[in-house]
Every structure is written in C-alpha cells, then in structure tokens.
Design an enzyme around this catalytic site. Sequence first.
Site, PDB file in Angstrom:
ATOM      1  N   HIS A  82      -3.015  10.934   0.568  1.00  0.00           N
ATOM      2  CA  HIS A  82      -2.505  10.747   1.931  1.00  0.00           C
ATOM      3  C   HIS A  82      -1.923  12.098   2.365  1.00  0.00           C
ATOM      4  O   HIS A  82      -0.739  12.227   2.641  1.00  0.00           O
ATOM      5  CB  HIS A  82      -1.477   9.616   1.958  1.00  0.00           C
ATOM      6  CG  HIS A  82      -1.242   9.012   3.320  1.00  0.00           C
ATOM      7  ND1 HIS A  82      -1.350   7.671   3.587  1.00  0.00           N
ATOM      8  CD2 HIS A  82      -0.897   9.586   4.505  1.00  0.00           C
ATOM      9  CE1 HIS A  82      -1.073   7.435   4.861  1.00  0.00           C
ATOM     10  NE2 HIS A  82      -0.795   8.583   5.450  1.00  0.00           N
TER      11      HIS A  82
ATOM     12  N   ARG B 200       0.852  -1.192   0.000  1.00  0.00           N
ATOM     13  CA  ARG B 200       0.000   0.000   0.000  1.00  0.00           C
ATOM     14  C   ARG B 200       0.889   1.244   0.000  1.00  0.00           C
ATOM     15  O   ARG B 200       1.673   1.442   0.921  1.00  0.00           O
ATOM     16  CB  ARG B 200      -0.896  -0.015   1.245  1.00  0.00           C
ATOM     17  CG  ARG B 200      -1.725   1.240   1.430  1.00  0.00           C
ATOM     18  CD  ARG B 200      -2.682   1.085   2.628  1.00  0.00           C
ATOM     19  NE  ARG B 200      -3.502   2.276   2.796  1.00  0.00           N
ATOM     20  CZ  ARG B 200      -3.289   3.215   3.711  1.00  0.00           C
ATOM     21  NH1 ARG B 200      -2.297   3.106   4.589  1.00  0.00           N
ATOM     22  NH2 ARG B 200      -4.082   4.262   3.780  1.00  0.00           N
TER      23      ARG B 200
ATOM     24  N   GLU C 206      -7.530   8.421   5.938  1.00  0.00           N
ATOM     25  CA  GLU C 206      -7.831   9.134   7.176  1.00  0.00           C
ATOM     26  C   GLU C 206      -8.316  10.563   6.974  1.00  0.00           C
ATOM     27  O   GLU C 206      -7.670  11.512   7.430  1.00  0.00           O
ATOM     28  CB  GLU C 206      -6.601   9.146   8.098  1.00  0.00           C
ATOM     29  CG  GLU C 206      -6.088   7.764   8.454  1.00  0.00           C
ATOM     30  CD  GLU C 206      -5.043   7.790   9.569  1.00  0.00           C
ATOM     31  OE1 GLU C 206      -4.597   8.874   9.973  1.00  0.00           O
ATOM     32  OE2 GLU C 206      -4.699   6.701  10.050  1.00  0.00           O
TER      33      GLU C 206
ATOM     34  N   ASN D 211      -7.439   2.011   9.832  1.00  0.00           N
ATOM     35  CA  ASN D 211      -6.141   2.216  10.470  1.00  0.00           C
ATOM     36  C   ASN D 211      -6.356   2.260  11.966  1.00  0.00           C
ATOM     37  O   ASN D 211      -7.168   3.057  12.460  1.00  0.00           O
ATOM     38  CB  ASN D 211      -5.503   3.533  10.021  1.00  0.00           C
ATOM     39  CG  ASN D 211      -5.165   3.529   8.542  1.00  0.00           C
ATOM     40  OD1 ASN D 211      -5.282   2.512   7.871  1.00  0.00           O
ATOM     41  ND2 ASN D 211      -4.726   4.676   8.039  1.00  0.00           N
TER      42      ASN D 211
ATOM     43  N   GLU E  21      -3.611  -0.001   8.156  1.00  0.00           N
ATOM     44  CA  GLU E  21      -2.441   0.413   8.941  1.00  0.00           C
ATOM     45  C   GLU E  21      -2.571  -0.114  10.352  1.00  0.00           C
ATOM     46  O   GLU E  21      -3.640  -0.020  10.962  1.00  0.00           O
ATOM     47  CB  GLU E  21      -2.304   1.946   9.051  1.00  0.00           C
ATOM     48  CG  GLU E  21      -1.804   2.628   7.810  1.00  0.00           C
ATOM     49  CD  GLU E  21      -1.652   4.141   7.993  1.00  0.00           C
ATOM     50  OE1 GLU E  21      -1.375   4.597   9.131  1.00  0.00           O
ATOM     51  OE2 GLU E  21      -1.822   4.856   6.994  1.00  0.00           O
TER      52      GLU E  21
ATOM     53  N   TYR F  44      -4.378   2.204  15.821  1.00  0.00           N
ATOM     54  CA  TYR F  44      -3.169   2.247  16.650  1.00  0.00           C
ATOM     55  C   TYR F  44      -3.470   2.054  18.129  1.00  0.00           C
ATOM     56  O   TYR F  44      -2.770   1.344  18.826  1.00  0.00           O
ATOM     57  CB  TYR F  44      -2.411   3.566  16.422  1.00  0.00           C
ATOM     58  CG  TYR F  44      -1.814   3.634  15.034  1.00  0.00           C
ATOM     59  CD1 TYR F  44      -0.557   3.121  14.785  1.00  0.00           C
ATOM     60  CD2 TYR F  44      -2.534   4.143  13.961  1.00  0.00           C
ATOM     61  CE1 TYR F  44      -0.010   3.123  13.510  1.00  0.00           C
ATOM     62  CE2 TYR F  44      -1.995   4.149  12.671  1.00  0.00           C
ATOM     63  CZ  TYR F  44      -0.738   3.635  12.456  1.00  0.00           C
ATOM     64  OH  TYR F  44      -0.211   3.625  11.197  1.00  0.00           O
TER      65      TYR F  44
END
Length: 463
Positions: A127, A83, A172, A301, A368, A303
Amino acid sequence: LDARPDTTTHRFPAAFRWGTATAAYQIEGAAAEDGRTPSIWDTFSRTPGKVRNGDTGDIAADHYHRVSEDIALMRRLGVTDYRFSVAWPRVQPTGRGPAVQKGLDFYRRLVDELLEAGIRPVATLYHWDLPQELEDAGGWPQRETAQRFGEYAGIMAGALGDRVATWTTLNEPWCAAFLGYGNGVHAPGRTSALASLRAAHHFNLAHGLATRALRDTLSAGSEISLTLNLHAVRPHTDTPADLDAARRIDAVGNRVFLDPVFNGSLPDDLVRDTAAVTDWSFVLDGDLETASAPIDSLGINYYSPTVVAAGSSPAGPSPWAGAEEHVSFLPAPGPRTAMDWPVDADGLHELLLRLRDDLPGVPLVITENGAAYDDYADPSGEVKDPERVAYLHAHLAAVHRAIEDGADVRGYFLWSLLDNFEWAYGYSKRFGIVHVDFATQRRTFKDSARWYAEVIARGGLAE
Ligand code: GBH
C-alpha cells in the site's frame, strides 16, 4: 426472543463479509522502530511542500503500539474481516535479502490476535510504502523492483501463510504509478509520463510474480487478490469526441491493469494513445502471461465517479499519459465530501455491473469505500458525522442493488477504521468511523461506527 418487526430493507447474503480497512503508513507510526527503514512516503512527507502542514507518518495513529486496543474496537463493531497492509520496509528494510524478525513478529502478532478475536485477516502486501533503497535503485519504473516484490511476497507467505485468509498483492497500482511517477502528487513525486507507464507495467509484473510466490506456499484455502481503484468514467455527452475522451481514461485508468491481469494482453488503444511516449519495449516476452496468473477475487476501491469531456487537461504534469491533450475533467454535480469529491453512489452500481459483464466468474469485493467529513464534537463527548452515515448508507444500498442485478459481490470494507494520515492531505482529512485525537491517541466511536455495528449485526440496512 426479539418480537420487534424486522425493519431491514436491504438484506445482504448470509456469507457477506463486513470489514474495515487501513494501511500501514497511514496508521502504524513507529517509523524508525525495530529495524524499519524509510519508505518513499517517509522521504516524501519530509520533503517541504509535499504534504499539507508538513505532516508525516512518524507517529500517525500509533497503531504499532496499540494493536490490541484497535482489535478491541473491531470486536465492538462486529466486523468479520480486517484489511491491513504490511510495511515492506519493516520486513525487508533494504527491499532485498533476509527478513527482519521483529518486523515479521509485529504482523504475526496482529494476525494471531485477529484470529483469536474471530476476525479474518486480509493482508495487502503493498500500500505504497516502497523501501527507499529500491527507489534509489530506480523504483517501479525499473524492472528489478518487480522481482524484489515477488521475493518479498514469498517471505510473507512463508511467515504467515494460511493464517492470512486473503492475500492482496497491490493496493491501487494506478495511484502508485500515475500519481507517484506521473503527476508527482504522491511519493516518490516524480513527473514523467514514461516513468508512469513503465511503473504501471512493472506493477502488473510484480502482481504476477507475487501471485506465483504466494501460490507456491499457500494451501488451496487461502485466497489471492488484487485491489484496483477503478475509475467509474462517464462521458459528459455521447458525442464521439466525449466518448473518445472516456475511452482514453478507461484505457489508462482501468484497462491498463484489467487487461494484463485478466486477459494477459495490453489494450491496443492504450498502446496507440501513448505512442508518442513509448513503444512499450519494456514489456518483455512472458510478462503478460506472468501478470495473468489466475487470482481468486478482485478488490475494488470506490469513492466517486469521474466525468470527462473532449478537451485538454491543465498544463503541467498529468497522471493521464497519452490522454492529457484530449480529455478535460468536469465537476460532477451534487454534494461533495470534505475532499471535494462528489457523492454519487450510482457510480459504484455502474462499475459493479460493468465488472459483472466484463469479468464473468470473478468474485468482487469492495475493499475500500468511505468519505472524509469534518466531525462535530457534541458537548456529551459524542462525535456526530451524519453526512458520513448518509454516504455509507447510499453506497451500501448501491452494492445491494448490484448484487440483486447479478454482480457477485462478496464483501465490503469500510475505509477507514481510524482517522489517519491521508497522504498528501496529512491529518487534515478524517476518513475514520473511529475518531482519533492525535494529541492523546484517544479513540472515540463516531455515530457512523455505531451505525456500522448495527448494519453488521442485522446483516443489512434499515431505513
Ligand atoms: C485510497 O485512495 C487509498 O487506498 C487510501 O489509502 C486513501 O486513504 C483513501 O483512498 C482515501 O483517499 O486522481 O483525478 O482520478 C483513493 C485515491 C482518490 C484516486 C480519487 C483517484 C480521483 C481523482 N483516489 N482520485 S483523479
């Protein structure tokens, strides 16, 4: 024949995609080469005080000149997918008009070399590197930017079309809208609640216009997707006030994109929460229908989770339009990464089950997941990163558990292939599984890279 017992504890589906992820401004460098013009991140990083140590993406990991070397790294890892993102100002320097051939050539070569290596190209169109000229014309708070994005998507579809396996429109949009125009921590560094909400809407519109342009050109074999950083929101307690705080963050953090894209509607509660900021009259007839053009998968994504309680956010610009006066953010318990983000793999499992329930029939891809840690260089020259291995192991186990629980997760992209320009943190934070010595551009596998290669080879985790 290998006679050793199979020690795999978590086996993933045979068709599961194993990838790594990067983004153009974070790795390419070559900021002024072959006709590329500044993006909002070039401008922002050159503005004193915005990025740690005054770092910029001028050189970054010099990927622009090291495509073959970096693809060779991915071959060693054994990834099935890669990606990357396309830098809009390389392809269409003013954000308008015809494409620059050399810009297109770069991505054509990248895609061709990936295909030759047997790696599926997964391209993200945005991005965060908006051509500066479009920001000067008003940026994402202006409707025109969405239209320009749709045209740019059409150019890319025409140039690379079906050779790209998955086209992702946006990465995002929450960060781009609310950190870029709300609290100003990201480019272009504007601080207006109204601008952030207008930007969010124009991202939804841009996504829909790009989806339409891509569908017009692609054959049925190519997939179209969108990547969101969904917030795994947890109320501190289940008092009505804390639940209301969580609802507000869910509205302006998640449903602001999920509802338009998957339901063609705006969340009523978000409209109410933000009534003091806007009446949303910038949403025109047909916009939500455009935004909800069918897509083939949702990229997530993840985290860390977000713990909220009733209260109020610190004074100053906020990325939480309409919620600032009602929500306080609490530190989640447990260990933390070098970003000071809590390590909590259960948050990923919770998020995936929520999407299983809320978006039935929508394939999910982790686009991600990863962690920043300081690396320890061993005298042998090896780069040790045991915490990163532990983080990745725990999160892949959470994905596995979610699949067992019925979430339709098709793949996992580790952030990141390389150490890179970590936005407002510059080069001070390293997310790579491949270490980059920025003085020499030498790449070295960290232990986590060797670990990931083994995971891919066995198709799962072992203890
Ligand atoms: C991603 O952003 C980016 O796509 C990638 O380019 C980047 O390098 C990578 O992750 C690592 O940062 O703002 O209060 O909700 C992730 C950005 C980080 C945004 C966590 C939300 C939570 C704090 N996200 N952050 S808050």
